[in-house]
Write a protein that holds these residues in place. Structure first.
Motif, PDB file in Angstrom:
ATOM      1  N   HIS A  23       0.830  -1.206   0.000  1.00  0.00           N
ATOM      2  CA  HIS A  23       0.000   0.000   0.000  1.00  0.00           C
ATOM      3  C   HIS A  23       0.865   1.258   0.000  1.00  0.00           C
ATOM      4  O   HIS A  23       0.577   2.228   0.682  1.00  0.00           O
ATOM      5  CB  HIS A  23      -0.990  -0.009   1.173  1.00  0.00           C
ATOM      6  N   ARG A  53      -9.371   3.978  -5.167  1.00  0.00           N
ATOM      7  CA  ARG A  53     -10.558   3.196  -4.800  1.00  0.00           C
ATOM      8  C   ARG A  53     -10.264   1.700  -4.708  1.00  0.00           C
ATOM      9  O   ARG A  53     -10.679   1.034  -3.765  1.00  0.00           O
ATOM     10  CB  ARG A  53     -11.669   3.468  -5.829  1.00  0.00           C
ATOM     11  N   GLU A  54      -9.552   1.157  -5.697  1.00  0.00           N
ATOM     12  CA  GLU A  54      -9.393  -0.292  -5.800  1.00  0.00           C
ATOM     13  C   GLU A  54      -8.167  -0.838  -5.064  1.00  0.00           C
ATOM     14  O   GLU A  54      -8.098  -2.038  -4.795  1.00  0.00           O
ATOM     15  CB  GLU A  54      -9.311  -0.712  -7.268  1.00  0.00           C
ATOM     16  N   SER A  57      -7.457   2.750  -0.721  1.00  0.00           N
ATOM     17  CA  SER A  57      -8.460   2.928   0.329  1.00  0.00           C
ATOM     18  C   SER A  57      -9.168   1.621   0.677  1.00  0.00           C
ATOM     19  O   SER A  57      -9.854   1.544   1.692  1.00  0.00           O
ATOM     20  CB  SER A  57      -9.476   4.002  -0.071  1.00  0.00           C
ATOM     21  N   SER A  58      -8.967   0.581  -0.155  1.00  0.00           N
ATOM     22  CA  SER A  58      -9.649  -0.692   0.102  1.00  0.00           C
ATOM     23  C   SER A  58      -8.676  -1.844   0.376  1.00  0.00           C
ATOM     24  O   SER A  58      -9.058  -3.004   0.330  1.00  0.00           O
ATOM     25  CB  SER A  58     -10.556  -1.044  -1.080  1.00  0.00           C
ATOM     26  N   HIS A  59      -7.405  -1.504   0.637  1.00  0.00           N
ATOM     27  CA  HIS A  59      -6.405  -2.500   1.034  1.00  0.00           C
ATOM     28  C   HIS A  59      -6.238  -3.615   0.009  1.00  0.00           C
ATOM     29  O   HIS A  59      -6.272  -4.800   0.344  1.00  0.00           O
ATOM     30  CB  HIS A  59      -6.730  -3.093   2.415  1.00  0.00           C
ATOM     31  N   GLY A  60      -6.012  -3.249  -1.248  1.00  0.00           N
ATOM     32  CA  GLY A  60      -5.830  -4.228  -2.317  1.00  0.00           C
ATOM     33  C   GLY A  60      -4.598  -5.097  -2.103  1.00  0.00           C
ATOM     34  O   GLY A  60      -3.605  -4.661  -1.517  1.00  0.00           O
ATOM     35  N   ARG A  79      -7.577  -9.248  -4.096  1.00  0.00           N
ATOM     36  CA  ARG A  79      -8.617  -9.030  -3.094  1.00  0.00           C
ATOM     37  C   ARG A  79      -8.520  -7.609  -2.556  1.00  0.00           C
ATOM     38  O   ARG A  79      -7.433  -7.019  -2.506  1.00  0.00           O
ATOM     39  CB  ARG A  79      -8.522 -10.054  -1.966  1.00  0.00           C
ATOM     40  N   ASN A  80      -9.672  -7.081  -2.193  1.00  0.00           N
ATOM     41  CA  ASN A  80      -9.721  -5.804  -1.486  1.00  0.00           C
ATOM     42  C   ASN A  80     -10.981  -5.787  -0.623  1.00  0.00           C
ATOM     43  O   ASN A  80     -11.818  -6.686  -0.713  1.00  0.00           O
ATOM     44  CB  ASN A  80      -9.620  -4.602  -2.442  1.00  0.00           C
ATOM     45  N   ASP A  81     -11.085  -4.765   0.209  1.00  0.00           N
ATOM     46  CA  ASP A  81     -12.206  -4.693   1.153  1.00  0.00           C
ATOM     47  C   ASP A  81     -13.533  -4.428   0.445  1.00  0.00           C
ATOM     48  O   ASP A  81     -14.587  -4.713   0.997  1.00  0.00           O
ATOM     49  CB  ASP A  81     -11.954  -3.592   2.194  1.00  0.00           C
ATOM     50  N   ALA A  82     -13.494  -3.874  -0.766  1.00  0.00           N
ATOM     51  CA  ALA A  82     -14.729  -3.538  -1.473  1.00  0.00           C
ATOM     52  C   ALA A  82     -15.354  -4.748  -2.161  1.00  0.00           C
ATOM     53  O   ALA A  82     -16.567  -4.921  -2.136  1.00  0.00           O
ATOM     54  CB  ALA A  82     -14.457  -2.438  -2.503  1.00  0.00           C
ATOM     55  N   TRP A  83     -14.529  -5.588  -2.799  1.00  0.00           N
ATOM     56  CA  TRP A  83     -15.055  -6.648  -3.662  1.00  0.00           C
ATOM     57  C   TRP A  83     -14.742  -8.057  -3.192  1.00  0.00           C
ATOM     58  O   TRP A  83     -15.172  -9.016  -3.821  1.00  0.00           O
ATOM     59  CB  TRP A  83     -14.496  -6.480  -5.086  1.00  0.00           C
TER      60      TRP A  83
END
Length: 108
Positions: A23, A53-54, A57-60, A79-83
């Motif tokens: 990150h 976004r991907e 902020s979503s820990h990809g 993987r990320n926190d959004a999807w």
């Protein structure tokens, strides 16, 4: 079987995966060529907005399963926190200066 990031063949792609997984927004930006572009599932996106976004902020996180095209094409679990987690493909265009001019990603 996952390929260790340190064993990825292309130095720019290896740096990209390292920056994503740690990150590190500064390192990520430094390895992009001026005016770099990207596409997600076949549609061009604003690279800065998409990365924020991907990835950031979503820990990809990328776990690379396979590489081809001299290390510039990857199959990976992303993987990320959004999807959540999905199998993805990544294709990179690296300029003569060693920086990424374009990348394309999408579900594999």
């Amino acid at each position: 079987m996952t390929i260790q990031t340190a064993r990825l063949r292309d130095p720019a792609v290896r740096a990209f995966v390292t920056a994503v997984n740690s990150h590190d927004r500064e390192a990520f930006g430094a390895l992009l060529a001026p005016g770099a572009t990207m596409a997600d599932d076949g549609s061009d996106r604003d690279l800065d907005e998409w990365a924020d976004r991907e990835i950031f902020s979503s820990h990809g996180h990328l776990d690379v399963d396979n590489e081809s095209n001299g290390g510039r094409s990857l199959l990976a679990h992303y993987r990320n926190d959004a999807w959540g987690e999905m199998r993805t493909r990544w294709d990179f265009t690296v300029g003569d200066d060693g920086r990424i001019a374009r990348f394309e990603t999408g579900q594999a």
